[in-house]
Design a protein around this motif. Sequence first.
Motif, PDB file in Angstrom:
ATOM      1  N   ILE A 193      -3.656 -13.131 -10.693  1.00 56.18           N
ATOM      2  CA  ILE A 193      -2.379 -13.509 -10.070  1.00 56.18           C
ATOM      3  C   ILE A 193      -1.347 -12.409 -10.320  1.00 56.18           C
ATOM      4  O   ILE A 193      -0.644 -11.965  -9.407  1.00 56.18           O
ATOM      5  N   GLY A 194      -1.310 -11.967 -11.573  1.00 56.33           N
ATOM      6  CA  GLY A 194      -0.334 -10.926 -11.929  1.00 56.33           C
ATOM      7  C   GLY A 194      -0.531  -9.664 -11.112  1.00 56.33           C
ATOM      8  O   GLY A 194       0.434  -9.083 -10.605  1.00 56.33           O
ATOM      9  N   ILE A 195      -1.775  -9.226 -10.957  1.00 54.44           N
ATOM     10  CA  ILE A 195      -2.045  -7.966 -10.248  1.00 54.44           C
ATOM     11  C   ILE A 195      -1.789  -8.123  -8.752  1.00 54.44           C
ATOM     12  O   ILE A 195      -1.089  -7.319  -8.141  1.00 54.44           O
ATOM     13  N   VAL A 196      -2.353  -9.190  -8.186  1.00 53.01           N
ATOM     14  CA  VAL A 196      -2.292  -9.340  -6.726  1.00 53.01           C
ATOM     15  C   VAL A 196      -0.850  -9.505  -6.243  1.00 53.01           C
ATOM     16  O   VAL A 196      -0.454  -8.964  -5.214  1.00 53.01           O
ATOM     17  N   ILE A 197      -0.042 -10.233  -7.009  1.00 55.16           N
ATOM     18  CA  ILE A 197       1.349 -10.414  -6.585  1.00 55.16           C
ATOM     19  C   ILE A 197       2.252  -9.332  -7.176  1.00 55.16           C
ATOM     20  O   ILE A 197       3.116  -8.792  -6.495  1.00 55.16           O
ATOM     21  N   GLY A 198       2.024  -9.018  -8.448  1.00 55.30           N
ATOM     22  CA  GLY A 198       2.955  -8.115  -9.141  1.00 55.30           C
ATOM     23  C   GLY A 198       2.903  -6.674  -8.674  1.00 55.30           C
ATOM     24  O   GLY A 198       3.946  -6.058  -8.463  1.00 55.30           O
ATOM     25  N   VAL A 199       1.700  -6.129  -8.503  1.00 57.28           N
ATOM     26  CA  VAL A 199       1.586  -4.704  -8.175  1.00 57.28           C
ATOM     27  C   VAL A 199       2.237  -4.363  -6.828  1.00 57.28           C
ATOM     28  O   VAL A 199       3.022  -3.413  -6.752  1.00 57.28           O
ATOM     29  N   PRO A 200       1.962  -5.126  -5.764  1.00 62.51           N
ATOM     30  CA  PRO A 200       2.653  -4.807  -4.504  1.00 62.51           C
ATOM     31  C   PRO A 200       4.169  -4.895  -4.626  1.00 62.51           C
ATOM     32  O   PRO A 200       4.880  -4.035  -4.113  1.00 62.51           O
ATOM     33  N   ILE A 201       4.655  -5.916  -5.360  1.00 64.46           N
ATOM     34  CA  ILE A 201       6.105  -6.036  -5.519  1.00 64.46           C
ATOM     35  C   ILE A 201       6.666  -4.810  -6.243  1.00 64.46           C
ATOM     36  O   ILE A 201       7.662  -4.223  -5.833  1.00 64.46           O
ATOM     37  N   GLY A 202       5.985  -4.417  -7.334  1.00 60.62           N
ATOM     38  CA  GLY A 202       6.453  -3.272  -8.109  1.00 60.62           C
ATOM     39  C   GLY A 202       6.458  -1.989  -7.282  1.00 60.62           C
ATOM     40  O   GLY A 202       7.411  -1.218  -7.311  1.00 60.62           O
ATOM     41  N   CYS A 203       5.381  -1.768  -6.523  1.00 65.86           N
ATOM     42  CA  CYS A 203       5.288  -0.561  -5.694  1.00 65.86           C
ATOM     43  C   CYS A 203       6.366  -0.574  -4.614  1.00 65.86           C
ATOM     44  O   CYS A 203       6.963   0.452  -4.293  1.00 65.86           O
ATOM     45  N   TRP A 204       6.597  -1.760  -4.075  1.00 69.47           N
ATOM     46  CA  TRP A 204       7.591  -1.897  -3.023  1.00 69.47           C
ATOM     47  C   TRP A 204       8.986  -1.582  -3.560  1.00 69.47           C
ATOM     48  O   TRP A 204       9.757  -0.827  -2.953  1.00 69.47           O
TER      49      TRP A 204
END
Lengths: 290, 558, 314
Positions: A99-110
């Motif tokens: 959950i952390g990777i799938v949601i968090g990484v795109p948000i962080g990159c964005w």
Amino acid sequence: MTDHLVAAEHEDWRLFLRKASANRSFQAGAIITLFIVIMAAVSLVWTPYDVSKLTIPDRLQGPSWAHWFGTDHFGRDIFSMIMEGSRNSIAVALIAVGIGIVIGVPIGCWAAAKRGWIDEVFMRTSDIIFAFPALLSAVMITAIFGPGAVNAIVAIGIFNIPVFARVARGAALSLWPREFILAARAAGKGPARITAEHILPNIANLLLVQGTIQFSLGILAEAGLSYVGLGAQPPATSWGRMLAEAQTMMAIAPQMAIAPGIAIIVTVLGLNLLGDGLRDLLDPKLRRER
Amino acid sequence: MTAPILTIEKLDLAIGGAPILRSVDMVVEAGKVHALVGESGSGKSMTALTTMQLLPHGANTTGTLRFGDEDLLTASEERMCALRGDDIGMVFQEPMTALNPVKTIGEQVAEGIRWHTGTNRPDAEQRAAIMLKRVGLPTTRFPLDRYPHELSGGQRQRVVIAIACALRPKLLIADEPTTALDVVLQAQILDLLRELVAEDGMGLVLISHDLGVVAGMADDITILRHGVVQEAGHAVDVLRRQTHPYTRQLAEASAHVPQWDGRAKPPEITALLDVQNLVKDYPGPRTGLFSRGAPFRAVDDVSFSVPPGRSVGLVGQSGCGKSTLARIVLALDKPTSGIVSFDGMETSRLDDHDPTMALARREMQVVFQDPYGSFNPRQTVERLVAEPLHLEEAPLSKSERRERIAFALDEVGMPADAMRRYPHEFSGGQRQRLAIARAIITRPKLVVCDEPVSALDVSIRAQILDLFAKLNDELGLAYLFITHDLTVARAITHEVMVMDHGRIVERGATADVLDNPQTEAAQRLVAAAPDLNRAIERRAKDTSGISSPFEARKHPSS
Amino acid sequence: MLAYAARRLLIVLVTLLVASVIVFFVLEIVPGDPARLMLGLNATEDAVRALREQMGLNEPVLTRYISWLVGMARGDFGESLTYSVPVTELIADRVVVSLPLALLALGLSTAIAIPVGIFTAARRGTRADTAAMAGTQLGIAIPNFWFALLLVYVFAVTLQWVPAGGFPGWDEGLWPGLRALILPAIALALPQAAILARVARSALLETLAEDYIRTARAKGLPANIVLWRHALRNAMIPVLTILGLQFAFLLAGTIIIENVFFLPGLGQLVFQAINQRDLIVVEGVVVLLVGTVVIVNFLVDLAYAWADPRLRRR
């Protein structure tokens, strides 16, 4: 110094294996992790004893050839319960990391690509989520929906989102001003394409290392939540619940608390060693510090 | 002849088994400047760190290294601590990171004084204030409680020099003290070092890669290559005679002017790149809860044009706005106001999704300074050189792509089989060739070059300049060539623009501007630029009969 | 500096406001009808209606939220359903156990971790360093409540040095109260100390590789003096960050550890409230803990500015 994110060396598999063969931490971690995963997999089809069957006459035995870690107050084989419990721990921690990777990484990159107010809103939001430790989220969720393993997953997963988002954002932010990104922009590539082609491959290592750390924290958190009754519910077996039951028997059967505790420690230790080893193998800058 | 302060004999140094220095000899005398010259990897900085006994772990030294009568190689750490900062001072290359960010400059200068003399804080601070005044930072303008981040790079380097010289050391080691600074600041810092040597009579070991700097400063010289001394002796003699082949090679490379047919070509009248009244403001620093200081104007009403096939230089001190200007020209940044048009397309008004923009980008490419940061380390050369190819209207087939890449690599003098390799497998110069290959693969009309040779050693720099000249001849490329190095501007540009505080203050044919600068900003740049031949000429006149340049030149150019 | 603090304070207030919206939303909107949830499935319609009236659930959402917020600002967290006393009172009784426990654990963890971090950084690569780092690796892996069980078994059940649980209250004097908190504090502190020690060590090592450390060495300062005078303060930033985060974990950990030692703290209160579906109590405790975490992080931000003059301008 400038290259701390971007490994100066390219990870050729052979090179990786050669370096791995010299890295004790990585080896120990990988072996322990593999062992736990195999144990969890085997428990799907076979355990030495059936943990759903209570055999009161056998209760509270010490370790023996028949029962490696002894039996609990219902006569269940503790080793079998440890095997069953590993599944729960791994499943909860793994899904929470996912959950952390799938949601968090795109948000962080964005946030890193857009900067400005989007980034600001993101940072403040993650501040707010950080103010709710997984336990508090679990408390709220349980108060509404009642206890269950899903609560633990959701509570730990929510906390993992800003963790991964921040790691991704921080790493991406330090890459954006780099000249190879400028060159890509000058070549007319947009933020999404640059993120996919240049940012993600260069922060993957960091995310992998963070993943193992969050995995081990997830195991600890799940154990804590199950221990206080906010996680896995009977009849499911979990290490945290085993400890909660052991607590009531502490004065007469302290051995009941030993095995689940050791199981948690070994698993977390294995994952941490794996994470440290990976970080050393993949990140030339951090290696220097050891 | 004065007594030597530092005598190095048969010094061998190995770090982790790898040999760094091999049988190095060097003698530094009091009141003299001894230049230690070499390209990167020559071991010049390691010689300095050996003298300070601040070598990294795993270093192994043999030979002798005498400071006065003491052998420093065998001195105890305790003894070295007593010498460092008191009798031996050191100045480092990177002023931005050499000072502790959480301590005031007063504390940092006073610290060494207190440590070595045991004096109390007020006394030490008073001495620190005197020393800071000597290096040009009087407390009236730079109070002792300033933090390093409140000072510019040049000012920070002055603080570092104040720390090193606070106790009037017998020996000062300056490791590339001006490499991170622009030419004007460089000249100021060199003047300061010169004054300190003349006044305090200390020996100065000046480590540098720049023969122009060395020729203007040094009494003696030692030239290192791969840890081996190539030539040593009286600086002016060595640099004037250039008997040793390596010395000659270095000297020629540093004044290299490429064979360039296009140099004499008359300009076309049309403009390829046309910039009009360009302004770029950056928001000022936060001053209150919601307020900000006045915005900082990085580019101030700039207008110019670049004709097709023309090489136009953009020179100026660091912070003058030249890199910001380059980014706006490349449409990596939006201007606050003004117009950039390229080949008839008004790029300053287009956004990234516009198809016209893709066309403009195909015709306008870039080469950056840092040959290490220019490439994604996880991509093969094939992918990274091909990066701009996606701008082509028609998608290319795999073999067409390969062909184009191989062709571009060939044009920059790289073999086609480089394609399968990764950037880290190449040297700095080779990487810069790859960066140029990426820039020319779409057959652009303009290449913006942001300090493309400043990170390279002189001999490599000469080769890359040749390549730029060749590509201008063969492909008719126009350049907007940003540099702080006037020698480079002279070598590769038709025209030069001088930028100062966000404005273009002077423009003209390169030779005219550099030989006969009209504005104050241009004169400052030209006066400060180190030039090997001019320096040797001047020094040769001075040294007739006089041993040190300091007595001859009371007031060095400033 | 003042502008920096004011800006941070503004962010804190906004954070608190948003956090309150989240808590309100989760505990009062998501359940649909909190009154029914609290009373259970067997409740009569009349009882539900009466409770709705009492809780003011018939008002519009915004009015409810604002009056809830205003109430909290005045220290009024509502009235507990099961105890029929103000939640503020319930919390006040429990905070005097939980807060001292968390602070004691924080102090203990810092007091252990910082010296270990400095020692191992100064002697990196030695056997002592390797051994200490192996110790911290183990410390991180130990779940604090399991460690607590172990401590209870050894020191309370077997050796009987300290009580196995319970809390005599502060009325008996300082010592009996502290005695009851020692084991829980140790159990909480050790795993956190292990993390903090590792962070402190690696922050110090990173700082020691900086250019200005070389400048300080070139002044003639011996390596250990440089560590104290130049490296330590620069290494504080990551240490402070972790310290701030750890406070949140310690507070959460307190709730779990109280279970092991039967301490009448916020943890016990909140678990009882969950079992009795006393949402108002749960809400009060969550708001309090979230508020504390936010305010502690504000203090950490101020400490940053103390540690690093570059931040004071922003």
